[in-house]
Design a protein around this motif. Structure first.
Motif, PDB file in Angstrom:
ATOM      1  N   SER A 396      -9.448  -0.974  -8.352  1.00 47.02           N
ATOM      2  CA  SER A 396      -8.997  -1.997  -7.399  1.00 47.02           C
ATOM      3  C   SER A 396      -9.388  -1.664  -5.967  1.00 47.02           C
ATOM      4  CB  SER A 396      -7.475  -2.144  -7.481  1.00 47.02           C
ATOM      5  OG  SER A 396      -6.834  -0.964  -7.025  1.00 47.02           O
ATOM      6  N   GLY A 397      -9.546  -0.373  -5.662  1.00 42.34           N
ATOM      7  CA  GLY A 397      -9.813   0.028  -4.283  1.00 42.34           C
ATOM      8  C   GLY A 397      -8.575  -0.013  -3.406  1.00 42.34           C
ATOM      9  N   THR A 398      -7.394  -0.212  -4.016  1.00 42.37           N
ATOM     10  CA  THR A 398      -6.136  -0.302  -3.280  1.00 42.37           C
ATOM     11  C   THR A 398      -5.254   0.892  -3.613  1.00 42.37           C
ATOM     12  OG1 THR A 398      -6.200  -2.716  -3.315  1.00 42.37           O
ATOM     13  CG2 THR A 398      -4.068  -1.690  -2.873  1.00 42.37           C
ATOM     14  N   SER A 399      -4.650   1.464  -2.599  1.00 42.63           N
ATOM     15  CA  SER A 399      -3.685   2.541  -2.792  1.00 42.63           C
ATOM     16  C   SER A 399      -2.290   1.914  -2.812  1.00 42.63           C
ATOM     17  CB  SER A 399      -3.807   3.576  -1.673  1.00 42.63           C
ATOM     18  OG  SER A 399      -2.915   4.636  -1.869  1.00 42.63           O
ATOM     19  N   TYR A 400      -1.660   1.868  -3.981  1.00 47.49           N
ATOM     20  CA  TYR A 400      -0.388   1.164  -4.145  1.00 47.49           C
ATOM     21  C   TYR A 400       0.790   2.067  -3.774  1.00 47.49           C
ATOM     22  CZ  TYR A 400      -3.123  -2.238  -6.814  1.00 47.49           C
ATOM     23  OH  TYR A 400      -4.048  -3.171  -7.192  1.00 47.49           O
ATOM     24  N   PRO A 401       1.708   1.591  -2.923  1.00 45.06           N
ATOM     25  CA  PRO A 401       2.918   2.366  -2.629  1.00 45.06           C
ATOM     26  C   PRO A 401       3.824   2.432  -3.864  1.00 45.06           C
ATOM     27  CG  PRO A 401       2.494   0.716  -0.920  1.00 45.06           C
ATOM     28  CD  PRO A 401       1.598   0.390  -2.067  1.00 45.06           C
ATOM     29  N   LEU A 402       4.203   3.641  -4.258  1.00 42.10           N
ATOM     30  CA  LEU A 402       5.089   3.854  -5.400  1.00 42.10           C
ATOM     31  C   LEU A 402       6.517   4.171  -4.961  1.00 42.10           C
ATOM     32  CD1 LEU A 402       2.659   6.128  -7.452  1.00 42.10           C
ATOM     33  CD2 LEU A 402       3.010   3.672  -7.715  1.00 42.10           C
ATOM     34  N   ALA A 403       6.681   4.670  -3.763  1.00 44.18           N
ATOM     35  CA  ALA A 403       8.006   4.934  -3.193  1.00 44.18           C
ATOM     36  C   ALA A 403       7.904   4.764  -1.685  1.00 44.18           C
ATOM     37  CB  ALA A 403       8.486   6.341  -3.545  1.00 44.18           C
ATOM     38  N   VAL A 404       8.843   4.038  -1.108  1.00 45.64           N
ATOM     39  CA  VAL A 404       8.814   3.758   0.329  1.00 45.64           C
ATOM     40  C   VAL A 404      10.209   3.955   0.913  1.00 45.64           C
ATOM     41  CG1 VAL A 404       6.935   2.102   0.078  1.00 45.64           C
ATOM     42  CG2 VAL A 404       9.303   1.288   0.047  1.00 45.64           C
ATOM     43  N   ARG A 405      10.254   4.150   2.227  1.00 48.98           N
ATOM     44  CA  ARG A 405      11.519   4.188   2.949  1.00 48.98           C
ATOM     45  C   ARG A 405      11.472   3.154   4.058  1.00 48.98           C
ATOM     46  NH1 ARG A 405      11.892   9.372   4.910  1.00 48.98           N
ATOM     47  NH2 ARG A 405      10.755   8.699   6.754  1.00 48.98           N
ATOM     48  N   LEU A 406      12.522   2.361   4.156  1.00 45.76           N
ATOM     49  CA  LEU A 406      12.670   1.380   5.228  1.00 45.76           C
ATOM     50  C   LEU A 406      13.733   1.876   6.189  1.00 45.76           C
ATOM     51  CD1 LEU A 406      12.688  -1.960   3.183  1.00 45.76           C
ATOM     52  CD2 LEU A 406      10.753  -0.935   4.384  1.00 45.76           C
ATOM     53  N   THR A 407      13.446   1.841   7.466  1.00 48.73           N
ATOM     54  CA  THR A 407      14.412   2.235   8.492  1.00 48.73           C
ATOM     55  C   THR A 407      14.453   1.174   9.575  1.00 48.73           C
ATOM     56  OG1 THR A 407      12.684   3.545   9.602  1.00 48.73           O
ATOM     57  CG2 THR A 407      14.159   4.715   8.110  1.00 48.73           C
ATOM     58  N   GLY A 408      15.602   1.049  10.204  1.00 49.10           N
ATOM     59  CA  GLY A 408      15.758   0.074  11.271  1.00 49.10           C
ATOM     60  C   GLY A 408      17.066  -0.682  11.127  1.00 49.10           C
ATOM     61  N   LYS A 409      17.166  -1.771  11.849  1.00 48.93           N
ATOM     62  CA  LYS A 409      18.360  -2.623  11.769  1.00 48.93           C
ATOM     63  C   LYS A 409      18.102  -3.741  10.752  1.00 48.93           C
ATOM     64  CE  LYS A 409      20.163  -1.726  16.386  1.00 48.93           C
ATOM     65  NZ  LYS A 409      20.641  -2.310  17.660  1.00 48.93           N
ATOM     66  N   PHE A 410      18.879  -3.720   9.677  1.00 50.51           N
ATOM     67  CA  PHE A 410      18.700  -4.674   8.590  1.00 50.51           C
ATOM     68  C   PHE A 410      19.452  -5.971   8.891  1.00 50.51           C
ATOM     69  CE2 PHE A 410      17.601  -0.689   6.769  1.00 50.51           C
ATOM     70  CZ  PHE A 410      16.739  -0.945   5.730  1.00 50.51           C
TER      71      PHE A 410
END
Length: 638
Positions: A396-410
């Motif tokens: 695919s040529g794409t690096s897929y995120p398998l685990a992420v962290r979201l930070t900020g004001k939800f």
């Protein structure tokens, strides 16, 4: 003349002595001030904002006892050098805390009071070849709270600031954080009813991860259909929330908005779900889980109908190679983040990918990712036909995120308030006028007041005992069960929970920058050549297939005509000769491609070496010659 010469010599000597004394004094003052200018690109020698925020909140002195073996010629040089860097970092902490961090340096020589103090503080000595211990550790204490860093190794230097800031944060908090666990899986174990026990069946023990969390946290089980997360829960672990209701998602939404942290293990294909039917891997069936309403509000998407296959991280199973069972190496983890800085050897089973862009106000950090030599495939195809996925693989040529962290004001995923519960069917004799008016929806919070954090992981199987640990019996007898990590899965999960459960500022404490620089141009050359190499292999495979097809057609035609099936015809012999000739040509091209790759890399490395070795001396020489020319011109002008 003699007196004049003596006077000149005397003044010169006094001048040199004065400059020497001035340098010594300035150096001593600078050493005490612990002030230095950080010119590194990664700000490797500057305390992060998170650490400064933790120190700014201190209102009680924190004592750090630094145990270091000194004056021993048999202490390794690398540890001596590292000890000096640790001491420099402690000086920065003392300065940033405005004196509230007190540093005490102790040399725990054998049979001394300092050695007894080190043992009481939990600082461990590492034995040398002669049996004598070497100490290099820290003890952090505030009032009656104490945390120890038993032995500091240079390999963990990038995490030293995080470890020290975490220890300070822990001693400043008297109670253990409460971690809530919400899952339909038997995470905390399962007791058998008396009837089943009489039939000889035993209950299911708690997962190893659950037992390990109990050492550092207060764990609390939260029902999967809960309409509110308890107020004392600081971190919520959500494991494989299959069939989660809108009401429960609303409860999680409000939990995050009031300052709670979430770590969610989602899964497009959970093969270890015991409630599903037996699967082909012999580990269970398949079921998927998602948080569609929450992810949509955060700007992300998790496709439960596809899993990630990656030829760079193919794992070998009993059933053969599985491109969708990922054996992740250090290249797949984020080395600039505290959670994954030391992560390696992770094992993910049919993991999903996160796509999309976070909404305004949220920042995404990718913790784990696939390589670009990956693609998305259907879960059942990946599970049942692993070799076929590899044969038909399309990069695919794409690096897929398998685990992420979201930070900020939800912001809330439920702007209209709490979703209504489904209405029961009306009674047969019910009248329209008997229907009661709907109660107003619970308004709820709309936005978090402070920044929070959510960690999302695309696999729920990887923390289960069947994947994460190896079990055995003690070699010393007694029937004692021994559990050992099979990979880095549990360490990664524990690190994520630990970071979220601590001070909010710990999330922003970065790991110290690596001193190693990657040769990105070399890596690009290798990737380009490898891509061409794979294309050549594919061409060869296509040629093989075409040749085999032609041979089969000739064989079938000859059989239909009543010929002898096992004697090669002239056409078949010619086809085989052409194929072998073509095969030789392709192999020669592959050889040339590899030779060209080595030549390009060697040439680039030689250029870099010569620049590193010769550039600086050349610049100094040019500057010296230029200065000499300028001085000569000035003298000539006089």
């Amino acid at each position: 003349m003699k007196n004049k010469g003596l006077e000149t010599w005397l003044y010169s000597s006094l001048g040199v002595a004065a400059v020497f004394v001035l340098i010594v004094v300035l150096n001593a003052l600078a050493g005490r001030a612990k002030t230095r200018i950080d010119l590194t690109e990664e700000r490797a020698y500057t305390l992060s904002p998170g650490t400064r925020a933790i120190l700014a909140k201190l209102d009680t002195p924190v004592q750090i006892r630094f145990y270091c073996t000194r004056g021993d010629t048999r202490m390794p040089v690398i540890l001596k050098t590292y000890a000096q860097r640790v001491e420099d970092l402690l000086g920065e902490y003392r300065q940033a805390s405005k004196g509230l961090v007190e540093i005490q340096k102790l040399d725990p020589v054998p049979d001394s009071d300092a050695e007894d103090s080190a043992k009481l503080d939990g600082v461990e000595g590492q034995p040398r070849l002669d049996g004598e211990p070497i100490y290099l550790g820290l003890s952090v204490s505030m009032l009656d709270q104490k945390e120890a860093l038993p032995f500091l190794t240079p390999e963990r230097e990038r995490l030293l600031e995080y470890d020290l800031s975490r220890a300070i944060s822990r001693v400043a908090t008297a109670e253990k954080p409460v971690v809530g666990v919400m899952s339909p899986l038997p995470f905390a174990g399962r007791q058998m009813n008396p009837m089943m026990m009489q039939m000889g069946q035993r209950g299911q023990p708690a997962w190893v991860l659950y037992s390990e969390l109990g050492r550092d946290f207060t764990t609390k089980t939260v029902d999967m259909n809960a309409d509110k997360i308890p107020d004392d829960v600081k971190v919520l672990m959500l494991i494989h929330p299959k069939g989660i209701t809108d009401a429960t998602q609303y409860a999680i939404d409000q939990f995050i908005l009031r300052g709670g942290k979430l770590i969610a293990f989602l899964d497009p294909q959970s093969v270890l779900d015991p409630s599903a039917a037996g699967g082909p891997m012999g580990m269970g069936g398949a079921s998927s889980s998602n948080l569609p309403l929450l992810l949509k509000a955060w700007g992300l998407n998790f496709d439960g109908s596809q899993v990630v296959a990656d030829l760079d991280y193919v794992a070998r199973m009993r059933q053969g190679r599985q491109a969708a069972v990922l054996a992740l190496t250090e290249n797949a983890v984020n080395k600039d983040d505290v959670i994954t800085a030391n992560a390696d050897n992770l094992f993910l089973v049919f993991a999903g990918a996160f796509t999309g862009t976070p909404v305004e106000g949220l920042k995404q950090t990718v913790l784990l990712k696939s390589s670009q030599n990956s693609q998305l495939v259907e879960p059942m195809t990946a599970q049942m036909e692993g070799e076929k996925v590899i044969r038909d693989f399309v990069r695919s040529g794409t690096s897929y995120p398998l685990a992420v962290r979201l930070t900020g004001k939800f912001k809330t995923a439920f702007p209209d308030g709490k979703p209504k519960a489904p209405e029961p069917p009306p009674a047969p004799d019910a009248k329209p006028e008997d229907k009661k008016p709907d109660a107003p929806a619970e308004a709820g919070l709309k936005e978090s007041k402070e920044e929070s954090a959510v960690v999302l992981i695309g696999d729920a199987d990887f923390i289960q005992d069947q994947i994460a640990v190896q079990e055995g019996m003690s070699p010393f007898g007694g029937g004692q069960r021994i559990v050992m990590p099979a990979n880095g899965n549990l360490a990664f999960a524990q690190g994520a929970i630990e970071q979220l459960s601590g001070d909010n500022n710990l999330i922003t404490v970065r790991s110290r920058a690596s001193r190693e620089r990657q040769f990105t141009v070399v890596n690009e050359l290798q990737a380009k050549a490898e891509s061409a190499y794979q294309n050549k292999i594919k061409e060869l495979e296509i040629s093989l297939t075409e040749a085999q097809t032609k041979l089969n057609e000739l064989q079938r035609t000859k059989a239909d005509q009543g010929g002898q099936k096992f004697i090669l015809s002239p056409e078949q012999q010619a086809e085989i000769t052409n194929f072998r000739k073509k095969e030789t040509e392709v192999k020669q091209q592959l050889k040339q491609e590899r030779k060209k790759l080595r030549t390009d890399i060697d040439s680039l490395e030689n250029r870099i070496k010569w620049l590193n070795i010769a550039l600086m001396p050349a610049l100094v020489a040019v500057a010296g010659i230029g200065l000499a020319v300028v001085r000569h011109q000035r003298r000539a002008a006089r």
